[in-house]
Design a protein around this motif. Structure first.
Motif, mmCIF file in Angstrom:
data_model
loop_
_atom_site.group_PDB
_atom_site.id
_atom_site.type_symbol
_atom_site.label_atom_id
_atom_site.label_comp_id
_atom_site.label_asym_id
_atom_site.label_seq_id
_atom_site.Cartn_x
_atom_site.Cartn_y
_atom_site.Cartn_z
ATOM 1 N N ALA A 11 -1.572 -6.160 -2.651
ATOM 2 C CA ALA A 11 -2.285 -6.831 -3.733
ATOM 3 C C ALA A 11 -3.706 -7.193 -3.295
ATOM 4 O O ALA A 11 -4.650 -7.091 -4.082
ATOM 5 C CB ALA A 11 -1.530 -8.080 -4.175
ATOM 6 N N VAL A 12 -3.856 -7.607 -2.046
ATOM 7 C CA VAL A 12 -5.186 -7.923 -1.523
ATOM 8 C C VAL A 12 -6.098 -6.706 -1.617
ATOM 9 O O VAL A 12 -7.265 -6.805 -1.980
ATOM 10 C CB VAL A 12 -5.103 -8.421 -0.062
ATOM 11 N N LEU A 13 -5.548 -5.534 -1.318
ATOM 12 C CA LEU A 13 -6.319 -4.290 -1.374
ATOM 13 C C LEU A 13 -6.453 -3.738 -2.790
ATOM 14 O O LEU A 13 -7.231 -2.825 -3.026
ATOM 15 C CB LEU A 13 -5.668 -3.219 -0.498
ATOM 16 N N GLY A 14 -5.676 -4.263 -3.722
ATOM 17 C CA GLY A 14 -5.661 -3.690 -5.062
ATOM 18 C C GLY A 14 -4.942 -2.357 -5.058
ATOM 19 O O GLY A 14 -5.307 -1.432 -5.768
ATOM 20 N N ALA A 15 -3.910 -2.247 -4.222
ATOM 21 C CA ALA A 15 -3.176 -1.002 -4.040
ATOM 22 C C ALA A 15 -1.692 -1.239 -4.278
ATOM 23 O O ALA A 15 -1.269 -2.347 -4.569
ATOM 24 C CB ALA A 15 -3.406 -0.471 -2.618
ATOM 25 N N SER A 16 -0.922 -0.163 -4.119
ATOM 26 C CA SER A 16 0.532 -0.293 -4.225
ATOM 27 C C SER A 16 1.183 0.386 -3.026
ATOM 28 O O SER A 16 0.552 1.170 -2.322
ATOM 29 C CB SER A 16 1.041 0.338 -5.527
ATOM 30 N N SER A 17 2.449 0.089 -2.818
ATOM 31 C CA SER A 17 3.165 0.646 -1.665
ATOM 32 C C SER A 17 3.346 2.155 -1.768
ATOM 33 O O SER A 17 3.652 2.804 -0.775
ATOM 34 C CB SER A 17 4.524 -0.038 -1.512
ATOM 35 N N THR A 18 3.117 2.721 -2.936
ATOM 36 C CA THR A 18 3.250 4.176 -3.105
ATOM 37 C C THR A 18 1.941 4.919 -2.835
ATOM 38 O O THR A 18 1.933 6.147 -2.832
ATOM 39 C CB THR A 18 3.739 4.520 -4.526
ATOM 40 N N ASP A 19 0.856 4.187 -2.591
ATOM 41 C CA ASP A 19 -0.422 4.835 -2.301
ATOM 42 C C ASP A 19 -0.366 5.547 -0.953
ATOM 43 O O ASP A 19 0.308 5.098 -0.024
ATOM 44 C CB ASP A 19 -1.566 3.812 -2.272
ATOM 45 N N SER A 20 -1.120 6.638 -0.854
ATOM 46 C CA SER A 20 -1.173 7.390 0.400
ATOM 47 C C SER A 20 -1.993 6.615 1.433
ATOM 48 O O SER A 20 -2.725 5.680 1.096
ATOM 49 C CB SER A 20 -1.814 8.761 0.167
ATOM 50 N N VAL A 21 -1.884 7.022 2.683
ATOM 51 C CA VAL A 21 -2.658 6.392 3.753
ATOM 52 C C VAL A 21 -4.146 6.537 3.459
ATOM 53 O O VAL A 21 -4.923 5.597 3.655
ATOM 54 C CB VAL A 21 -2.309 7.015 5.126
ATOM 55 N N GLN A 22 -4.548 7.693 2.954
ATOM 56 C CA GLN A 22 -5.955 7.918 2.622
ATOM 57 C C GLN A 22 -6.409 6.959 1.519
ATOM 58 O O GLN A 22 -7.487 6.376 1.604
ATOM 59 C CB GLN A 22 -6.171 9.361 2.186
ATOM 60 N N GLN A 23 -5.581 6.761 0.504
ATOM 61 C CA GLN A 23 -5.923 5.837 -0.569
ATOM 62 C C GLN A 23 -6.008 4.403 -0.051
ATOM 63 O O GLN A 23 -6.913 3.659 -0.435
ATOM 64 C CB GLN A 23 -4.897 5.921 -1.695
ATOM 65 N N LEU A 24 -5.085 4.008 0.822
ATOM 66 C CA LEU A 24 -5.117 2.665 1.401
ATOM 67 C C LEU A 24 -6.361 2.466 2.248
ATOM 68 O O LEU A 24 -7.012 1.413 2.190
ATOM 69 C CB LEU A 24 -3.858 2.405 2.231
#
Length: 123
Positions: A11-24
């Motif tokens: 949530a801090v990153l504005g991401a989800s656990s399904t995002d790829s390493v590159q997206q994170l």
């Protein structure tokens, strides 16, 4: 020891656990850039129109000289455009219709300033 509330780092990153390493990694870099504001050294300026559009990922990409790449999501472009339009409305100013963001390479420490016109066409 004090009880610190656990933070949802996705949530801090504005991401989800399904995002790829590159997206994170990209989300992390964008968050770091927001903290640094304009103090980040920029290697060059790139027009959004000169970047390659990836329809599947819904991102714009541009190759870095190190072999890595600069990635700007369609969502980031839209959010920045809306944010700047709101700023212009609040201040009663117009900055010539150009928008931009600083983007880090996904491999090295280089960054570019990606700019675009408000008149750009979306895919």
């Amino acid at each position: 020891m004090c009880d610190a509330a656990e933070k949802d780092l996705y949530a801090v990153l504005g991401a989800s656990s399904t995002d790829s390493v590159q997206q994170l990694r990209h989300r992390y870099q964008q968050l770091a850039l927001q903290e640094l504001k304009q103090d980040w050294p920029v290697d060059s300026t790139v027009c959004l129109e000169d970047m390659t559009w990836d329809q599947d990922e819904r991102v714009y990409t541009y190759s870095c000289r190190c072999g890595g790449g600069f990635i700007v999501s369609e969502e980031e472009v839209e959010e920045e455009t809306q944010r700047r339009q709101q700023d212009d409305e609040q201040e009663g100013t117009e900055d010539g219709g150009h928008r931009g963001v600083v983007v880090c390479c996904d491999t090295c420490s280089l960054s570019v300033y990606v700019t675009w016109s408000l008149n750009r066409k979306t895919f």
